[in-house]
Design a protein around this motif. Sequence first.
Motif, PDB file in Angstrom:
ATOM      1  N   ILE A 152       4.326 -31.309 -21.670  1.00  0.00           N
ATOM      2  CA  ILE A 152       3.854 -29.787 -21.393  1.00  0.00           C
ATOM      3  C   ILE A 152       5.083 -29.041 -20.715  1.00  0.00           C
ATOM      4  O   ILE A 152       6.018 -29.566 -20.284  1.00  0.00           O
ATOM      5  N   GLY A 153       4.923 -27.785 -21.051  1.00  0.00           N
ATOM      6  CA  GLY A 153       6.080 -26.967 -20.493  1.00  0.00           C
ATOM      7  C   GLY A 153       5.801 -25.378 -21.456  1.00  0.00           C
ATOM      8  O   GLY A 153       5.615 -25.679 -22.508  1.00  0.00           O
TER       9      GLY A 153
ATOM     10  N   PHE B  66       4.254 -40.287 -27.646  1.00  0.00           N
ATOM     11  CA  PHE B  66       4.411 -39.068 -26.793  1.00  0.00           C
ATOM     12  C   PHE B  66       3.692 -37.961 -27.708  1.00  0.00           C
ATOM     13  O   PHE B  66       4.001 -37.703 -28.757  1.00  0.00           O
ATOM     14  N   LEU B  67       3.182 -36.994 -26.975  1.00  0.00           N
ATOM     15  CA  LEU B  67       2.525 -35.893 -27.505  1.00  0.00           C
ATOM     16  C   LEU B  67       3.125 -34.680 -26.857  1.00  0.00           C
ATOM     17  O   LEU B  67       2.706 -34.276 -25.611  1.00  0.00           O
ATOM     18  N   VAL B  68       3.738 -33.834 -27.450  1.00  0.00           N
ATOM     19  CA  VAL B  68       4.183 -32.429 -27.050  1.00  0.00           C
ATOM     20  C   VAL B  68       3.094 -31.494 -27.532  1.00  0.00           C
ATOM     21  O   VAL B  68       2.706 -31.247 -28.765  1.00  0.00           O
ATOM     22  N   SER B  69       2.359 -30.778 -26.660  1.00  0.00           N
ATOM     23  CA  SER B  69       1.377 -29.728 -27.074  1.00  0.00           C
ATOM     24  C   SER B  69       1.168 -28.406 -26.123  1.00  0.00           C
ATOM     25  O   SER B  69       1.399 -28.884 -24.896  1.00  0.00           O
ATOM     26  N   HIS B  70       0.742 -27.500 -26.329  1.00  0.00           N
ATOM     27  CA  HIS B  70       0.372 -26.612 -25.515  1.00  0.00           C
ATOM     28  C   HIS B  70      -1.163 -26.444 -25.332  1.00  0.00           C
ATOM     29  O   HIS B  70      -1.744 -25.743 -24.759  1.00  0.00           O
ATOM     30  N   SER B  71      -1.867 -27.337 -26.171  1.00  0.00           N
ATOM     31  CA  SER B  71      -3.178 -27.491 -25.807  1.00  0.00           C
ATOM     32  C   SER B  71      -3.436 -28.502 -24.619  1.00  0.00           C
ATOM     33  O   SER B  71      -3.232 -29.783 -24.825  1.00  0.00           O
TER      34      SER B  71
ATOM     35  N   LEU C 185       3.979 -35.270 -18.398  1.00  0.00           N
ATOM     36  CA  LEU C 185       5.244 -34.997 -17.883  1.00  0.00           C
ATOM     37  C   LEU C 185       5.471 -33.369 -18.103  1.00  0.00           C
ATOM     38  O   LEU C 185       5.369 -32.990 -19.282  1.00  0.00           O
ATOM     39  N   TRP C 186       5.600 -32.655 -16.967  1.00  0.00           N
ATOM     40  CA  TRP C 186       5.827 -31.502 -17.061  1.00  0.00           C
ATOM     41  C   TRP C 186       7.757 -31.067 -17.044  1.00  0.00           C
ATOM     42  O   TRP C 186       8.136 -31.431 -16.110  1.00  0.00           O
ATOM     43  N   LEU C 187       7.934 -30.373 -18.135  1.00  0.00           N
ATOM     44  CA  LEU C 187       9.320 -29.662 -18.221  1.00  0.00           C
ATOM     45  C   LEU C 187       9.249 -28.343 -17.964  1.00  0.00           C
ATOM     46  O   LEU C 187       8.523 -27.543 -18.373  1.00  0.00           O
TER      47      LEU C 187
ATOM     48  N   GLU D 211      -3.809 -33.995 -12.522  1.00  0.00           N
ATOM     49  CA  GLU D 211      -2.884 -33.483 -11.621  1.00  0.00           C
ATOM     50  C   GLU D 211      -1.748 -32.555 -12.076  1.00  0.00           C
ATOM     51  O   GLU D 211      -1.509 -31.549 -11.410  1.00  0.00           O
ATOM     52  N   VAL D 212      -1.167 -32.987 -13.023  1.00  0.00           N
ATOM     53  CA  VAL D 212      -0.019 -32.374 -13.439  1.00  0.00           C
ATOM     54  C   VAL D 212      -0.201 -31.122 -14.158  1.00  0.00           C
ATOM     55  O   VAL D 212       0.362 -29.927 -13.943  1.00  0.00           O
TER      56      VAL D 212
END
Length: 243
Positions: free
Chosen positions: A48-49, A190-195, A207-209, A222-223
């Motif tokens: 996420i990020g 690995f899932l990149v998403s804004h959801s 993982l937060w970038l 938590e993240v």
Amino acid sequence: MYRTTFEKVPTFKSALRRVGRGKREVHEVKALTDVSFEVDHGTSIGIIGSNGAGKSSLMRAIAGILPPSEGRIEVHGRVSTLLALGVGFNRKLSGRENVILGGLAAGMTHAELNERYDEIAEFAELGEFIDMPMRTYSSGMYSRLAFSVAVHLNPDILLIDEALSTGDAKFKQKAARKMREVADNAGTMFLVSHSMRSIKRLCSQCLWLHKGQVMMQGEPEEVIAAYSKFLEVGEDAFTLDDM
């Protein structure tokens, strides 16, 4: 690090000197900086990020598309990617032919392709269009076939960048169930998403970038809570010690 050139707008004086020619300058963009983490086999991890955080660059680096400027990336297993749906498809060829080419390019044998072809075609729900040139496909049909090919390759590692944003509501639900199945079958995802909802539902780690750096890694709840607070109060007022 990306290196790009751009045309610097000349001043009137310099334009007269250089007959109007612009000056090209090299600009360096640090997409990722000192990013370091490990993911155990069988983990489903959400990335996420905000826009420009480096999420897509990270996925492309893991996939081997972008070599790191420094450091190293170790990937153990066969990777299947959904970084940009249908990259590598030839629109002049039929859906059937692209399924075969995509599978062979991913390292599958002819026997494996013959075994899984019907399942891939059925999942994509293209009907008779499977034998028509892909230039005749709608964007939704194109995306469904691309997704179907990627998730049916039995990858050790599946990289997905916002794939759920395509397709109708019914197919999104179907795609989510398939990704859950991939994750449950001891595959790494690995899932990149804004959801945030998708991250919570499908991932066991998060993982937060931010601006190319790792801010936090841990349990999704938590993240995501820390990331949500960051979005509310802003960068200057936020510290991880507040969590």
